[in-house]
Design a protein around this motif. Structure first.
Motif, PDB file in Angstrom:
ATOM      1  N   LYS A 291      -3.502  11.949 -10.547  1.00 43.47           N
ATOM      2  CA  LYS A 291      -4.093  12.238  -9.240  1.00 43.47           C
ATOM      3  C   LYS A 291      -3.820  13.668  -8.781  1.00 43.47           C
ATOM      4  CE  LYS A 291      -3.894   7.435  -7.635  1.00 43.47           C
ATOM      5  NZ  LYS A 291      -3.380   6.492  -6.605  1.00 43.47           N
TER       6      LYS A 291
ATOM      7  N   SER B 202       9.708  15.123  -3.796  1.00 40.01           N
ATOM      8  CA  SER B 202       9.347  13.713  -3.682  1.00 40.01           C
ATOM      9  C   SER B 202      10.188  12.903  -4.647  1.00 40.01           C
ATOM     10  CB  SER B 202       7.852  13.528  -3.977  1.00 40.01           C
ATOM     11  OG  SER B 202       7.491  12.176  -3.854  1.00 40.01           O
TER      12      SER B 202
ATOM     13  N   THR C 261      10.728   6.439  -1.903  1.00 47.14           N
ATOM     14  CA  THR C 261       9.742   5.384  -2.165  1.00 47.14           C
ATOM     15  C   THR C 261      10.282   4.008  -1.768  1.00 47.14           C
ATOM     16  OG1 THR C 261      10.518   5.211  -4.456  1.00 47.14           O
ATOM     17  CG2 THR C 261       8.633   6.651  -4.042  1.00 47.14           C
TER      18      THR C 261
ATOM     19  N   LYS D  51       4.277   1.503  -9.460  1.00 46.46           N
ATOM     20  CA  LYS D  51       4.042   1.554  -8.012  1.00 46.46           C
ATOM     21  C   LYS D  51       4.892   2.641  -7.362  1.00 46.46           C
ATOM     22  CE  LYS D  51       2.860  -3.353  -7.386  1.00 46.46           C
ATOM     23  NZ  LYS D  51       3.333  -4.642  -6.806  1.00 46.46           N
TER      24      LYS D  51
ATOM     25  N   GLU E   1       3.490   6.100  -8.299  1.00 49.60           N
ATOM     26  CA  GLU E   1       2.250   6.378  -7.565  1.00 49.60           C
ATOM     27  C   GLU E   1       2.535   6.720  -6.108  1.00 49.60           C
ATOM     28  OE1 GLU E   1      -0.930   3.666 -10.111  1.00 49.60           O
ATOM     29  OE2 GLU E   1       0.067   2.798  -8.364  1.00 49.60           O
ATOM     30  N   LEU E   2       3.514   6.042  -5.502  1.00 49.68           N
ATOM     31  CA  LEU E   2       3.883   6.358  -4.125  1.00 49.68           C
ATOM     32  C   LEU E   2       4.537   7.734  -4.045  1.00 49.68           C
ATOM     33  CD1 LEU E   2       4.151   5.657  -1.166  1.00 49.68           C
ATOM     34  CD2 LEU E   2       6.190   4.297  -1.714  1.00 49.68           C
TER      35      LEU E   2
ATOM     36  N   GLU F  97       1.810  10.202  -4.240  1.00 48.22           N
ATOM     37  CA  GLU F  97       1.075  10.192  -2.967  1.00 48.22           C
ATOM     38  C   GLU F  97       1.816  10.990  -1.901  1.00 48.22           C
ATOM     39  OE1 GLU F  97       0.140   6.912   0.483  1.00 48.22           O
ATOM     40  OE2 GLU F  97       0.046   6.246  -1.611  1.00 48.22           O
ATOM     41  N   ASN F  98       3.142  10.800  -1.830  1.00 45.00           N
ATOM     42  CA  ASN F  98       3.953  11.572  -0.880  1.00 45.00           C
ATOM     43  C   ASN F  98       3.869  13.064  -1.162  1.00 45.00           C
ATOM     44  OD1 ASN F  98       5.005   9.431   0.686  1.00 45.00           O
ATOM     45  ND2 ASN F  98       6.637   9.044  -0.793  1.00 45.00           N
TER      46      ASN F  98
ATOM     47  N   ARG G  41       1.515  14.769  -2.818  1.00 49.06           N
ATOM     48  CA  ARG G  41       0.173  15.295  -2.558  1.00 49.06           C
ATOM     49  C   ARG G  41      -0.056  15.491  -1.054  1.00 49.06           C
ATOM     50  NH1 ARG G  41      -4.423  15.364  -5.752  1.00 49.06           N
ATOM     51  NH2 ARG G  41      -6.366  15.577  -4.583  1.00 49.06           N
ATOM     52  N   ALA G  42       0.401  14.528  -0.268  1.00 49.88           N
ATOM     53  CA  ALA G  42       0.244  14.662   1.183  1.00 49.88           C
ATOM     54  C   ALA G  42       0.974  15.897   1.696  1.00 49.88           C
ATOM     55  CB  ALA G  42       0.762  13.408   1.879  1.00 49.88           C
TER      56      ALA G  42
ATOM     57  N   PRO H 169       3.584  13.203   4.914  1.00 51.58           N
ATOM     58  CA  PRO H 169       3.933  12.224   3.874  1.00 51.58           C
ATOM     59  C   PRO H 169       4.334  10.898   4.499  1.00 51.58           C
ATOM     60  CG  PRO H 169       4.974  14.331   3.429  1.00 51.58           C
ATOM     61  CD  PRO H 169       4.396  14.417   4.818  1.00 51.58           C
ATOM     62  N   LYS H 170       3.937   9.828   3.852  1.00 51.24           N
ATOM     63  CA  LYS H 170       4.191   8.484   4.372  1.00 51.24           C
ATOM     64  C   LYS H 170       5.675   8.200   4.513  1.00 51.24           C
ATOM     65  CE  LYS H 170       3.087   3.641   3.278  1.00 51.24           C
ATOM     66  NZ  LYS H 170       2.396   2.745   2.306  1.00 51.24           N
TER      67      LYS H 170
END
Length: 324
Positions: free
Chosen positions: A18, A71, A95, A296, A299-300, A303-304, A306-307, A314-315
């Protein structure tokens, strides 16, 4: 030119796909981050780091002037110097919420393996020593209807309590910084002080995060408080236990046995004293190590990352103060 990102000890490279559209990803695995020349060179232009167990301290930050986010591919983040990162304007993420059930399976699994001597008796059979009916020398101990003491009743501790109480009719004692009312209601867990838990539990399961307050939380005094029939389980971090005191407690038969998934120094060296005890189950930090859960988490983590690098929040931001 694509912006540079470092992936460190992140084996599931499919999770990194991603990032391919916007970032150039350099992958490093099983290197010494203090001395590896390619890694040190990559730090000069890296804007993000995603991975597992990379020590991020002042020295690394000095080598990475463009770094914006680290991350972490784990729930814990004791490898990150958060205060220093925040002063430098570097975000840190983790995560959480992914590995609780998987880790609870593993930790309750090694508890069972220790009580029922599964690894030891597997070796007994494979070595050709099973010649007839079992004698008392091969007998194990029951788990059901015993008392489990959990130190650290967070999400993983609660998941272990669920398995123990609902699956094995165990009584649950717990010690935590704050009361866990949900665990008390669902699993009839009883809150108590640490000494009471140690004295009354048939199994003591340590699940605290590693902090200055929990380092060497379980030592000589604590092992002496446990029942001689007690099995000690560590699924937290290796440095929460004084290993010298644990070894002495096993040698002096102050406790019945142990089940360990973490150690003060990992990986454990071949001649480590803890590996010599047949009544100690040792696993290689397997808590979250299933393909589904590790993917999982990766991927999280991506995602963090990339944000954080695309101007979004970030989430799972650990240090929100960095935004100020």
């Amino acid at each position: 030119m694509k912006r540079k990102v470092i992936a460190y000890n992140l084996e599931l490279t499919e999770a990194l796909e991603k990032l391919d559209d916007q970032f150039k990803v350099q992958i490093f695995d099983s290197i010494n981050p203090k001395t590896d020349p390619a890694f040190l060179e990559a730090l000069k232009d890296a804007e993000g780091i995603v991975g597992l167990a990379l020590p991020v301290d002042q020295e690394l930050l000095d080598r990475a002037p463009k770094l914006k986010i680290v991350s972490n591919n784990s729930t814990g983040y004791n490898n990150l110097s958060i205060e220093v990162m925040s002063k430098r304007g570097v975000m840190g993420t983790n995560t959480p919420g992914v590995l609780e059930d998987t880790t609870a399976d593993a930790i309750f699994g090694i508890l069972l393996a220790s009580a029922r001597r599964i690894a030891e008796l597997d070796h007994f059979v494979k070595s050709g020593n099973w010649q007839g009916h079992l004698t008392t020398a091969e007998y194990a101990i029951d788990v059901h209807h015993k008392t489990l003491g959990i130190i650290g009743m967070g999400k993983i501790g609660s998941a272990i309590a669920k398995r123990a109480h609902l699956g094995f009719d165990m009584d649950i004692l717990y010690h935590n910084r704050t009361r866990n009312l949900e665990a008390e209601e669902k699993y009839h867990a009883t809150y108590c002080n640490l000494d009471t838990l140690l004295k009354e539990s048939d199994f003591v399961c340590l699940m605290t995060p590693l902090t200055p307050e929990t380092e060497n939380l379980i030592g000589e005094r604590e092992f002496k408080l446990m029942k001689k029939s007690c099995i000690f389980v560590n699924g937290s971090r290796g440095k929460t236990v004084d290993e010298t005191a644990l070894i002495e407690a096993l040698e002096q038969k102050e406790i019945h046995g142990a089940a360990l998934d973490v150690y003060q120094i990992e990986p454990v060296k071949k001649g480590h004293p803890l590996l010599q005890f047949p009544n100690v189950v040792t696993t290689p930090h397997i808590g979250s190590s299933t393909y589904e859960t590790e993917l999982k988490m990766a991927e999280l983590a991506v995602e963090n990352l990339r944000a954080g690098l695309t101007g979004k929040l970030p989430k799972n931001l650990i240090n929100p103060e960095v935004l100020n």
